[in-house]
Scaffold this motif. Sequence first.
Motif, PDB file in Angstrom:
ATOM      1  N   LYS A   1      14.071  17.156  -8.806  1.00  0.00           N
ATOM      2  CA  LYS A   1      12.925  17.824  -8.193  1.00  0.00           C
ATOM      3  C   LYS A   1      13.348  19.160  -7.587  1.00  0.00           C
ATOM      4  N   LEU A   2      14.502  19.177  -6.950  1.00  0.00           N
ATOM      5  CA  LEU A   2      15.019  20.412  -6.361  1.00  0.00           C
ATOM      6  C   LEU A   2      15.305  21.449  -7.444  1.00  0.00           C
ATOM      7  N   SER A   3      15.914  21.028  -8.538  1.00  0.00           N
ATOM      8  CA  SER A   3      16.188  21.942  -9.655  1.00  0.00           C
ATOM      9  C   SER A   3      14.896  22.500 -10.240  1.00  0.00           C
ATOM     10  N   LYS A   4      13.911  21.632 -10.386  1.00  0.00           N
ATOM     11  CA  LYS A   4      12.624  22.063 -10.927  1.00  0.00           C
ATOM     12  C   LYS A   4      11.980  23.105 -10.009  1.00  0.00           C
TER      13      LYS A   4
ATOM     14  N   ASN B   1      10.770  29.006  -9.090  1.00  0.00           N
ATOM     15  CA  ASN B   1      10.753  30.000  -8.012  1.00  0.00           C
ATOM     16  C   ASN B   1       9.789  29.600  -6.893  1.00  0.00           C
ATOM     17  N   ALA B   2       9.957  28.388  -6.415  1.00  0.00           N
ATOM     18  CA  ALA B   2       9.101  27.882  -5.337  1.00  0.00           C
ATOM     19  C   ALA B   2       9.394  28.641  -4.045  1.00  0.00           C
ATOM     20  N   GLU B   3       8.498  28.480  -3.097  1.00  0.00           N
ATOM     21  CA  GLU B   3       8.673  29.158  -1.810  1.00  0.00           C
ATOM     22  C   GLU B   3       9.901  28.603  -1.096  1.00  0.00           C
TER      23      GLU B   3
ATOM     24  N   GLU C   1       9.632  25.339   0.814  1.00  0.00           N
ATOM     25  CA  GLU C   1       9.534  24.194  -0.081  1.00  0.00           C
ATOM     26  C   GLU C   1      10.929  23.798  -0.604  1.00  0.00           C
ATOM     27  N   LEU C   2      11.724  24.810  -0.932  1.00  0.00           N
ATOM     28  CA  LEU C   2      13.099  24.559  -1.377  1.00  0.00           C
ATOM     29  C   LEU C   2      13.931  23.946  -0.248  1.00  0.00           C
TER      30      LEU C   2
ATOM     31  N   ALA D   1      12.937  20.296   0.162  1.00  0.00           N
ATOM     32  CA  ALA D   1      13.460  19.498  -0.957  1.00  0.00           C
ATOM     33  C   ALA D   1      14.972  19.324  -0.835  1.00  0.00           C
ATOM     34  N   ARG D   2      15.666  20.380  -0.401  1.00  0.00           N
ATOM     35  CA  ARG D   2      17.116  20.318  -0.216  1.00  0.00           C
ATOM     36  C   ARG D   2      17.465  19.313   0.885  1.00  0.00           C
ATOM     37  N   ARG D   3      16.694  19.342   1.968  1.00  0.00           N
ATOM     38  CA  ARG D   3      16.932  18.426   3.088  1.00  0.00           C
ATOM     39  C   ARG D   3      16.728  16.965   2.638  1.00  0.00           C
ATOM     40  N   ILE D   4      15.696  16.732   1.853  1.00  0.00           N
ATOM     41  CA  ILE D   4      15.430  15.374   1.352  1.00  0.00           C
ATOM     42  C   ILE D   4      16.549  14.929   0.403  1.00  0.00           C
TER      43      ILE D   4
END
Length: 121
Positions: free
Chosen positions: A48-51, A56-58, A61-62, A65-68
């Motif tokens: 999900k993080l790679s996607k 080019n997500a905000e 949001e990145l 996702a990185r924290r999760i």
Amino acid sequence: MPLATTPNSTPDGKPAVHRQLKIQVGAAKRLLKEHDLYRQEAQAQEQKLSKLADENAEEWELKHARRIAEESQRMVKDTRNRLGKAVQELTSFVASIKNKPEFENDEELVKAEEALKAASV
């Protein structure tokens, strides 16, 4: 606090050992299942993080996702450590009773050895 793991900790002997084996086998199986689930979740979070990065997500949001994904990795390590400890305790308990004549061909002991094989994979 772990339960007593000596085979002759109670006067009735064999039933107490069977009870302890069931507890330790159950814990090892549960931790193996939990570890597998966390590994799958960590892989899904990484994908999900790679996607999100590819799209080019905000930034927020990145970051989220990185924290999760990092939390999932921490849980994988935690369950691996707990599984290792459970396997080690079960291994030493099985070794302490394996050569006793009253446990030769014992069904609970066989189940414990199978659980150890499964957890070692």
